[in-house]
Design a protein around this motif. Structure first.
Motif, short mmCIF file in Angstrom:
data_model
loop_
_atom_site.label_atom_id
_atom_site.label_comp_id
_atom_site.label_asym_id
_atom_site.label_seq_id
_atom_site.Cartn_x
_atom_site.Cartn_y
_atom_site.Cartn_z
N ASN A 1 -24.63 18.99 35.51
CA ASN A 1 -25.05 20.38 35.61
C ASN A 1 -26.57 20.41 35.76
O ASN A 1 -27.30 20.02 34.86
N HIS A 2 -27.03 20.89 36.92
CA HIS A 2 -28.46 20.88 37.22
C HIS A 2 -29.21 22.06 36.61
O HIS A 2 -30.43 22.12 36.70
N LEU A 3 -28.49 22.99 35.99
CA LEU A 3 -29.13 24.19 35.43
C LEU A 3 -29.78 23.94 34.08
O LEU A 3 -30.73 24.63 33.71
N HIS A 4 -29.26 22.98 33.31
CA HIS A 4 -29.66 22.82 31.91
C HIS A 4 -30.16 21.40 31.65
O HIS A 4 -29.73 20.45 32.30
N PRO A 5 -31.07 21.25 30.68
CA PRO A 5 -31.56 19.91 30.32
C PRO A 5 -30.40 19.04 29.84
O PRO A 5 -29.44 19.54 29.27
N PRO A 6 -30.48 17.74 30.05
CA PRO A 6 -31.59 17.02 30.71
C PRO A 6 -31.41 16.88 32.21
O PRO A 6 -32.32 16.43 32.89
N TYR B 1 -35.20 13.99 27.38
CA TYR B 1 -34.01 14.04 26.54
C TYR B 1 -34.36 13.69 25.10
O TYR B 1 -35.04 12.70 24.84
N LYS B 2 -33.89 14.50 24.14
CA LYS B 2 -34.25 14.33 22.73
C LYS B 2 -33.01 14.32 21.84
O LYS B 2 -33.04 14.85 20.73
N GLY B 3 -31.92 13.78 22.31
CA GLY B 3 -30.75 13.63 21.47
C GLY B 3 -29.79 14.79 21.47
O GLY B 3 -28.88 14.84 20.62
N GLU B 4 -29.93 15.72 22.40
CA GLU B 4 -29.01 16.84 22.47
C GLU B 4 -27.59 16.35 22.81
O GLU B 4 -27.41 15.34 23.48
N THR B 5 -26.60 17.10 22.34
CA THR B 5 -25.21 16.75 22.62
C THR B 5 -24.86 17.07 24.07
O THR B 5 -25.10 18.18 24.55
N MET B 6 -24.28 16.09 24.75
CA MET B 6 -23.84 16.26 26.13
C MET B 6 -22.35 16.59 26.15
O MET B 6 -21.52 15.79 25.66
N VAL B 7 -22.00 17.74 26.69
CA VAL B 7 -20.60 18.16 26.76
C VAL B 7 -19.99 17.68 28.07
O VAL B 7 -20.43 18.07 29.15
N ILE B 8 -18.99 16.81 27.96
CA ILE B 8 -18.20 16.38 29.11
C ILE B 8 -16.85 17.06 29.02
O ILE B 8 -16.15 16.93 28.01
N THR B 9 -16.49 17.81 30.04
CA THR B 9 -15.20 18.51 30.03
C THR B 9 -14.25 17.80 30.99
O THR B 9 -14.64 17.41 32.10
N SER B 10 -13.00 17.59 30.54
CA SER B 10 -12.06 16.83 31.36
C SER B 10 -10.63 17.19 30.99
O SER B 10 -10.37 18.03 30.14
N SER B 11 -9.68 16.51 31.68
CA SER B 11 -8.27 16.79 31.49
C SER B 11 -7.45 15.54 31.76
O SER B 11 -7.78 14.74 32.65
N TYR B 12 -6.36 15.38 31.01
CA TYR B 12 -5.40 14.32 31.29
C TYR B 12 -4.27 14.81 32.19
O TYR B 12 -3.36 14.03 32.52
N ASP B 13 -4.31 16.09 32.60
CA ASP B 13 -3.31 16.56 33.55
C ASP B 13 -3.35 15.73 34.83
O ASP B 13 -2.33 15.51 35.48
N ILE B 14 -4.56 15.32 35.22
CA ILE B 14 -4.75 14.37 36.31
C ILE B 14 -5.26 13.11 35.64
O ILE B 14 -6.45 12.97 35.35
N ALA B 15 -4.36 12.18 35.37
CA ALA B 15 -4.64 11.04 34.49
C ALA B 15 -5.88 10.24 34.88
O ALA B 15 -6.69 9.90 34.01
N ASN C 1 -22.15 19.99 30.54
CA ASN C 1 -23.18 19.12 31.09
C ASN C 1 -22.68 18.22 32.22
O ASN C 1 -23.41 17.95 33.17
N LEU C 2 -21.43 17.74 32.09
CA LEU C 2 -20.89 16.77 33.04
C LEU C 2 -19.39 16.93 33.19
O LEU C 2 -18.72 17.36 32.25
N PHE C 3 -18.88 16.58 34.36
CA PHE C 3 -17.44 16.37 34.51
C PHE C 3 -17.21 15.32 35.57
O PHE C 3 -18.04 15.08 36.45
N VAL C 4 -16.07 14.65 35.46
CA VAL C 4 -15.62 13.69 36.46
C VAL C 4 -14.58 14.37 37.32
O VAL C 4 -13.71 15.11 36.81
N THR C 5 -14.64 14.16 38.63
CA THR C 5 -13.61 14.69 39.50
C THR C 5 -13.47 13.80 40.72
O THR C 5 -14.18 12.79 40.86
N THR C 6 -12.56 14.14 41.58
CA THR C 6 -12.35 13.41 42.82
C THR C 6 -12.29 14.40 43.97
O THR C 6 -12.07 15.59 43.78
#
Length: 532
Positions: free
Chosen positions: A295-300, A369-383, A429-434
């Protein structure tokens, strides 16, 4: 008059004055199908509007219900679909189109130029390809019920290619009353003019989606080729049964309870391949791409140094092996535009071909970056996506990041991707996709390399230099200049990292042997298929 020759816009010079002879669009008789095709798709259908959402399952749905003005063949070349004929002005700044006679929406209303223009305007406000075409568009004008004109600010050869786009949010033609819906809100109706009718009464979210053959649909007379040509339906209906558990889908295919498993799990392919009545095949000639999207909107990750740290911190092989198993199904590739495609180049990526954790930590510290929590959102619906998200979390931890890996159903994940709020307020902050190879192989269609800020895809990267270089690709008039512009763009992308390329993979489908006619196309489509 001469017939307009269509070619991929990135290799075509601007067209001179041409007036197309009417292209073959005579109706051909639909067969009398008496079969039901049962399919296990890769995900549940949550969003019905293919102009609102870019996810593949919604695009598959959209191509059944709606049509586009042009359509790509198996080689990604555009051909008229709803369009009967078209002409261009001598300066290439005016394109006039005439619709096929007899086009009708599922409610019986004729498709008119007003419907088309409203639909294109909404698509231009949502999609990567549409947004790029919008930059060149001066006006869209109704000539009569079946004719309209697209006026350009400056010449570009991308017009037919864009109007037939089968990636991202497709330029689906809707009724004017639907197409005037706020582009930021999904259309709730499902009234298109395509070969299938959406059976809303039998739709069960999380369980079942049903499409019935449209008995009033009149396909083109040309043979089916990719998404182009005649969309002849040879089935009574298509039923999608949602099976998020791979073992359940595998057993159903082997027992004949389903006819097609659209995206079989790679680790189960050896099992299902042993069945005499099961075939495992490809339906696209290009590999797909996996990506880690920041996500380019928010640090880091609003700082390019933090995004570049992702490239140094990650090993493509770790992700691909976790997601797709045996190496026969995947390969390393750092090209944003897909290795093996006409635009495939790895220029500028040489430095992070292998992980360098020390450099990654250094860049991350420089980004603030100063130790903030990075939120990765994902799903096992697409294994594979869920498994690759786990690899991403471990990679980030190795360079000193604090990670919160959050899982939900895929519909919730894709909805959350549109949330621009801070990660601790419902954002991410991040997600994995295809994404499919046909989507990613071109600077015009690659949804992730659009760096036009608010007009970009989820993640909203913003880089004026990259957009300037992307325009140079769009405006290139010959192969040599196009290749040079593409390489320059790729080098810039390698510096600013709109996303981390995780490599590419082959995704086959599996079918029962009595099913035939699956087309080579950017996504699986269900016309031309027979079940004996």
């Amino acid at each position: 008059m001469i017939r307009t020759r269509l070619a991929l816009p990135l290799s075509a010079a601007p067209l001179a004055l041409t007036l197309a002879l009417p292209l073959s669009s005579e109706a051909v008789a639909q067969p009398a199908p008496n079969r039901v095709l049962r399919v296990a798709p890769h995900a549940d259908l949550k969003t019905l509007d293919p102009v609102f959402a870019s996810i593949v399952i919604t695009r598959m749905h959209g191509l059944m219900v709606y049509e586009t003005l042009f359509a790509w063949d198996s080689k990604l070349q555009p051909h008229p679909q709803m369009v009967e004929s078209f002409s261009t002005a001598p300066d290439n700044l005016a394109w006039t189109f005439r619709l096929r006679e007899g086009l009708r929406f599922h409610d019986g209303q004729p498709v008119t130029s007003k419907d088309v223009i409203a639909s294109l305007k909404r698509w231009m406000a949502r999609d990567t390809v549409g947004g790029k075409l919008a930059e060149y568009t001066a006006a869209l004008e109704v000539q009569d019920d079946r004719s309209f004109t697209l006026r350009l600010k400056k010449p570009t050869g991308m017009v037919p290619f864009a109007l037939g786009s089968a990636v991202g949010q497709i330029p689906a033609i809707m009724r004017e009353s639907d197409a005037t819906t706020d582009p930021m809100k999904p259309v709730q109706n499902t009234i298109g003019s395509g070969p299938f009718l959406f059976n809303r009464a039998e739709w069960r979210s999380g369980a079942r989606v049903v499409y019935d053959r449209n008995p009033d649909y009149k396909p083109r007379s040309e043979p089916a080729d990719g998404l182009a040509g005649g969309r002849v339906v040879k089935l009574d209906r298509v039923e999608w049964t949602i099976m998020p558990d791979a073992a359940t889908a595998s057993a159903a295919l082997q027992a004949g309870e389903i006819d097609i498993w659209e995206q079989p799990s790679q680790d189960l392919i050896p099992v299902i391949s042993r069945g005499r009545d099961i075939k495992v095949e490809r339906y696209s000639s290009l590999d797909n791409q996996a990506m880690l999207r920041p996500n380019h909107l928010h640090p880091p990750f609003n700082d390019p140094r933090a995004r570049l740290a992702l490239a140094y911190a990650t090993d493509q092989a770790d992700f691909l092996a976790a997601g797709f198993g045996d190496e026969q199904w995947w390969k390393r590739c750092a090209s944003y535009f897909v290795c093996g495609s006409p635009n495939g180049t790895e220029a500028g990526t040489e430095a992070y071909a292998k992980p360098d954790l020390e450099t990654a930590r250094k860049l991350l510290a420089e980004s603030g970056y100063k130790g903030e929590t990075m939120v990765i959102t994902s799903s096992y619906d697409i294994a594979p996506i869920g498994r690759m998200a786990e690899v991403a979390a471990e990679a980030l931890k190795k360079i000193g990041m604090k990670v919160d890996l959050q899982f939900a159903d895929w519909g919730t994940v894709t909805t959350r991707q549109q949330n621009r709020a801070a990660p601790d307020q419902g954002g991410w902050n991040l997600f994995v996709t295809t994404a499919s190879g046909p989507t990613m192989q071109s600077p015009i269609t690659n949804i992730g390399t659009n760096m036009s800020c608010d007009r970009a895809w989820a993640g909203w990267p913003c880089d004026a230099e990259a957009e300037k270089l992307r325009n140079a690709v769009v405006e290139a008039v010959d192969d040599a200049s196009r290749r040079a512009a593409t390489e320059a763009l790729h080098r810039r992308l390698a510096e600013v990292q709109p996303y981390r390329v995780l490599g590419q993979y082959t995704q086959p489908y599996a079918r029962r042997a009595n099913v035939s006619g699956v087309l080579n196309a950017p996504v699986m489509v269900f016309w031309n298929i027979e079940k004996k």
